[in-house]
Design a protein around this motif. Structure first.
Motif: not given
Lengths: 175, 397, 602
Positions: C282-297
């Motif tokens: 599991k990975v937590a991502i703070i913020g759903s801006g481009p960096a966060g979304l890209s990392a999540a993807h």
């Protein structure tokens, strides 16, 4: 031009008519009707002059297209007949009796494409290539580049770089 | 004084050996009556590097077989592996002496199949380049006929003027031999400043040359003795053997694509190709002399009519990946040797599917030449070959 | 035949008195003609090593060899000729994107070593390098490709300045193919793109009308193509080789064309993401801006279970709350984000780290944490009067507009700032003024001079088209307040921003003053990061750089090993850097979780 094409449709069931320009039309004709049609065009319709005979290799379809292009010097029109023949054991009826030069074309086609024209004078003699052992070189599956790389020596020391690859290797190799 | 009888060569060109039903000689080499003699590939009397396998009886040829294959470079095949623009430096090599018709028919094929309209100025420049090419090739070709009878003087004169025409080519196209001027879409440059003036100076020399060569060749008893009546092509052979251009016109048959199917700007020019009926080496040479004269006139007409400015090239798709839809066509033009055509098949990719070049030498130097040499004298071989203006690279391509 | 035939040939003797026609000067060169196609010359400083000459050479006579280290926009390679193969057709000259390659009119070259005939024009000095004459690309309308851009249809200023309707219409099929056709596939752009997108490849897909292939190429390096296709800062276009003699390729619009022309319900099938593996990490991502979304993807593709914590109601960060709708419509944002969420990425809205959940807790619950929290805090000019309640920050206003909150709009506004955000707020307020008052009265001023404005040129041009006054080159001095409201901004002329050593050191001319009237002032001079979600204890473990930025290594790992950071907060600010950071961080996180150790923060 329209009348003669109509007549060809009736007499020889040609198909895929393409009137490329005012004086040039392409038609497709069955293999067994091709030589009768050309003979008829030559003797009856004034298409007395042969422009060329050549082949096109449709490797994907397993077919050779033979193109007979004939010319009517009187009304200055030209008809090209496409004949599709099987690539496997490619054979076509010889037309060497129609024009003196036909045997030269057929000899070249035999050598370059491996299309046989039984009965054509000298068809088995080499025309251009002597001592050729590979597949007929004008076939699409003959790779000229590969042949030359295998047959000749590349100049030593030549090396090129793709700009994008080179930039990657220097600027961001790990990404 | 009638010199005809005095110099008439009355050797008995008997029908020996016998001919079979097809007109082919029946030769029995073991009879020791015959000799195999190769003319070419290295022989000054053979244009280019092809070779003739002659069977002779005495100094009389009883059979000739044309061997090409000393020059083969497979350009048609190479073009199948090249993008359309890349074909253009390749195709010119299919006739070294007169490369421009190659450039034109290749470009015209690509333009026709790719739906490109060439600008007006470019069409005039193309017409000019094609006529200049004819001019330079005929400047050697016309006196070259006398050269085959060892009269090399006219050839020297012609070669000098040809060099000046090459200077004009150099300033127009950047090259002397391979001009690489006509390319798909248009041409590669407008006329340089002062070009017309310099060209006109050169044309004046050609005018003078035409008179001199007329005196030297066509009113020369030796030339006449050798050329008149030599290698006559009967009218019936024109279509049977595939005879084109000047050789057909020497037999009284009007064959000139410029007139029969006007292309580029030929429809707007005033000219009438010369025809005669004797159909021998002399007549064919004379037709070429008239062609040269006509070309000089055509160049003057073109230079007078052509616009000085304008677009030289139509916009084309990006040449790096120009894909042409499936199709096929045949484009022809009149080279100095006759109808010169290209058959191109495209399959929707960025390279041609098939390119086939058809030059007059293909039939004239094979079937026709083999027939004409029967019963000819060995010494006339070169003359007959040159009279057909053979260009071996267009046979082998 | 007659006696005449016997005598006439002798007329040739009349030429015996003529001069010979051969050139009798063996010592002097006969120079080639003006256009002669002789030996190659290359202006190596103009050349960018795009390799198009190599591609067009049918003889394979050209190799691209290293000349210097590559920089953005220059591969550092230069063409090397093999005169054993060259046929001097000069196609390489005609196709050259920079017009650096030419031929001289020199044609004689004698040497005993055949290897001499391989040389790099311009690098290996030759006698003909300075020859003026020789073949150059013909003048006039002579190009091997269209150097002019296919015009993009924009809404006319009158049609757009009252509403937030998207103003760029996007390419039609014909336009896109025609634009894609202009590409020479040199690939110079790829290095400049922060995400190193396969630009020539996806342009080729447009040309071949293979949108599915195009989409696959886009998603290899960029999971936000709809967004980037509209508002990317397109640094790639600044180095496009075609741009050297014409308009650069519209790379951004072509990317948008691909994304626009694939329906979102086909994405998973095309991108082969229907069945993703799950590695139960599991990975937590703070913020759903481009960096966060890209990392999540990219983490989702690798099988990670990602949870995004977003402080607002909707995802997208600055892309949604910072960029006005007329530039980036919300449904385009949703299309990209919905696809990423469909990969099994979980998102918690209205979740503030430090308040709703602590970072330390995240560390316990997840295997790694990525923070792409961006730059949200408006930076103040700090001039007198800037603390007035009618002096705003652009970022706040933009966010409120997106959230649908009522904001103050007066009939006379001054905006301070010359970047894209300043233009965004200028144009947004202009639209609102137009709606409210029927006219635009807005002055935007900046320190930078006109030609150095950080905003994209098109933004400046379009702002002016929409009625805003852009008046750059002024340094704000004070905001004049009357009766508790601003009435205008005092400025003085700013002559230069940087001193000789390149340090920020504005030089102003106090004698040239100006007063911009405005009852509302907006500051848009940059943004700062908000690290309030990080506890003070935690901050002690984080390593900071000289300018207050958190230090990360090449994998965007901070000095706290489980804590990764990326996006505007680290690099940029722009969307494409965020995407690139997120992608690299995803790989870094994967390595970290798998126990592959790498270099600590730089």
């Amino acid at each position: 031009m329209v009348e003669i094409l109509k007549e060809l449709e009736e007499r020889f069931q040609v198909s895929d008519l393409v009137q490329q320009k005012d004086h040039l039309a392409f038609v497709s004709v069955d293999k067994n009707k091709a030589i009768p049609m050309i003979t008829w065009l030559k003797d009856q319709a004034g298409y007395t002059s042969l422009t060329l005979i050549t082949a096109v290799d449709w490797l994907e379809d397993g077919k050779f297209q033979l193109t007979y292009m004939i010319n009517n010097p009187k009304n200055k029109t030209q008809i090209a007949a496409r004949v599709m023949i099987d690539r496997e054991n490619a054979t076509m009826e010889s037309a060497h009796h129609l024009w003196e030069s036909v045997r030269i074309y057929q000899r070249e086609l035999k050598e370059m494409f491996g299309i046989d024209f039984p009965g054509s004078p000298g068809v088995d003699e080499s025309f251009i290539l002597e001592g050729w052992v590979d597949i007929p070189p004008y076939r699409r599956d003959f790779d000229t580049k590969k042949y030359s790389e295998e047959t000749y020596f590349p100049r030593p020391g030549r090396q090129s770089n793709d700009p994008a690859e080179y930039m990657k290797s220097k600027m961001y190799p790990n990404e | 004084m009638d010199l005809t009888k005095m110099f008439q060569f009355n050797a008995d060109r008997s029908s020996y050996p016998e001919l079979d039903a097809n007109g082919k000689p029946i030769i029995d080499l073991s009879s020791h009556k015959y000799l195999k003699l190769w003319q070419g590939p290295q022989h000054p009397g053979v244009t280019g590097n092809m070779s003739l396998e002659l069977t002779v009886n005495g100094d009389e040829i009883v059979e000739s077989i044309t061997h090409v294959g000393y020059l083969h470079r497979g350009f048609e095949k190479l073009m199948e592996r090249r993008k359309f623009i890349q074909c253009f430096p390749t195709c010119i090599r299919m006739c070294v002496a007169e490369p421009d018709p190659n450039e034109y028919i290749l470009s015209a094929c690509i333009e026709e199949l790719g739906g490109i309209e060439v600008p007006e100025t470019a069409q005039w420049l193309r017409t000019l380049a094609l006529e200049m090419a004819r001019l330079q090739v005929l400047l050697r070709g016309v006196p070259g006929q006398a050269g085959t009878f060892s009269l090399g003087l006219g050839y020297q004169w012609g070669n000098y003027i040809r060099d000046l025409i090459l200077d004009r080519f150099e300033e127009l196209t950047g090259g002397r031999v391979y001009h690489m001027y006509i390319l798909p879409g248009g041409v590669r440059g407008l006329l340089p400043d002062g070009f017309k003036k310099r060209m006109e100076e050169n044309l004046k020399l050609v005018d003078e040359f035409l008179v001199n060569i007329n005196d030297l060749m066509y009113n020369n008893i030796v030339f006449k003795q050798r050329a008149v009546g030599l290698a006559v092509i009967p009218v019936e052979w024109i279509d049977k053997y595939g005879v084109y251009g000047p050789s057909a016109r020497a037999a009284g048959i009007m064959r000139d694509v410029r007139k029969t199917h006007p292309y580029l700007k030929y429809g707007e020019l005033d000219f009438e190709p010369f025809t005669t009926t004797a159909s021998d080496v002399y007549a064919r040479s004379l037709v070429r002399w008239h062609d040269l004269k006509m070309t000089v006139d055509l160049i003057r007409q073109i230079m007078a009519k052509m616009p000085d400015k304008g677009d030289i090239k139509a916009p084309t798709p990006n040449v790096m990946h120009w894909r042409i839809p499936k199709g096929e066509t045949y484009v022809k033009c009149e080279s100095s040797r006759g109808e010169y055509g290209m058959y191109m098949v495209t399959d929707g990719s960025d390279m041609p599917r098939r390119v086939n070049l058809k030059g007059p030498s293909y039939t004239q130097a094979t079937a026709l030449l083999e027939r004409l040499l029967i019963n000819a004298n060995i010494a006339d071989t070169a003359a007959i070959m040159v009279s057909l203006a053979t260009c071996p690279p267009e046979i082998e391509r | 035949m007659s006696i005449k035939d016997l005598l006439t040939p002798f007329t040739a003797w009349k030429r015996i008195t003529k001069d010979p026609v051969t050139i009798r000067d063996p010592f002097n060169d006969r120079p080639g003609a003006e256009r002669y196609r002789g030996f190659h010359k290359n202006d190596v400083n103009k050349c960018i090593g795009c390799g198009t000459c190599e591609d067009i050479c049918e003889n394979e006579a050209i190799d691209m060899v290293p000349f210097k280290d590559p920089i953005s926009g220059d591969s550092g390679l230069r063409p090397r000729l093999d005169y054993g193969r060259c046929c001097w057709c000069a196609l390489c000259v005609d196709v050259c994107t920079t017009n650096s390659l030419t031929l001289s009119n020199e044609y004689t070259w004698v040497t005993v070593d055949p290897e001499d005939f391989r040389y790099t024009p311009g690098v290996d000095k030759k006698a003909w390098d300075d020859n003026e004459k020789g073949w150059k690309k013909p003048e006039g309308n002579y190009e091997f490709y269209n150097i002019n851009r296919v015009e993009m249809h924009h809404l006319h200023p009158e049609d757009r300045d009252k509403s937030f309707v998207e103003m760029v219409k996007g390419y039609s099929r014909e336009q896109a193919i025609a634009e894609a056709d202009r590409c020479v596939e040199c690939g110079i752009c790829t290095a400049t793109c922060p995400a190193h997108m396969g630009i020539p490849e996806y342009i080729k897909a447009v040309r071949h009308e293979d949108m599915e292939e195009g989409l696959r190429i886009l998603y290899e390096t960029n999971p936000l193509p709809e967004i980037c296709g509209r508002i990317c800062t397109h640094k790639c276009e600044t180095v496009c080789s075609i741009g050297h003699k014409g308009d650069p390729l519209s790379i951004r619009w072509l990317k948008r064309y691909i994304a626009d022309n694939v329906s979102s319900d086909k994405y998973k099938e095309i991108l082969n993401t229907i069945d993703l593996s799950n590695n139960h990490k599991k990975v937590a991502i703070i913020g759903s801006g481009p960096a966060g979304l890209s990392a999540a993807h990219y983490l989702a593709l690798m099988g990670y279970q990602c949870t995004i914590f977003e402080q607002y109601e909707k995802a997208g960060g600055m892309m949604r709350y910072g960029i006005p709708e007329y530039r980036l419509p919300y449904d385009s944002i949703d299309k990209d984000i919905d696809y990423i969420l469909s990969l099994g990425v979980d998102i918690k809205y209205n979740a503030r780290i430090g308040i709703d959940i602590t970072l330390e807790q995240l560390n316990k619950d997840y295997d790694a944490v990525f923070a792409g929290t961006g730059l949200h805090l408006g930076r103040s000019t700090g001039i007198p009067g800037s603390d007035n309640e009618h002096v705003y920050y652009a970022t706040d206003l933009l966010r409120q507009i997106t959230a649908g909150e009522e904001i103050e709009v007066t009939d006379q506004i001054v905006v301070i700032g010359g970047g894209n955000v300043a233009m965004d707020i200028t144009r947004s307020l202009a639209r609102m003024q137009n709606q409210k008052f029927g006219k635009v009265n807005i002055i935007t001023t900046a320190l930078e001079r006109e030609k150095n404005l950080p905003a994209d040129l098109e933004e400046v041009v379009e702002s002016r088209e929409e009625g805003a006054v852009i008046n750059p080159g002024w340094a704000p001095q004070s905001i004049e307040i009357e009766n508790g409201r601003p009435v205008g901004l005092h400025v003085i002329k700013c002559n230069s921003l940087f001193d000789d050593s390149g340090r920020f050191n504005p030089q102003c001319d106090i004698t040239k003053k100006e007063f911009f009237r405005g009852s509302m002032i907006v500051q848009s001079i940059g943004q700062g990061m908000d690290l309030s979600y990080v506890s003070e204890d935690f901050k002690k473990d984080l390593e900071f750089g000289p300018r207050g930025r958190v230090q990360t290594n090449a994998h965007f790992q901070t000095s706290v090993k489980w804590f990764f950071m990326g996006g505007d907060i680290i690099e940029g600010p722009d969307v494409i850097h965020g995407i690139a950071n997120g992608h690299k961080a995803a790989i870094g996180i994967d390595n970290y979780i798998q126990g592959i150790d790498f270099a600590p923060a730089k």
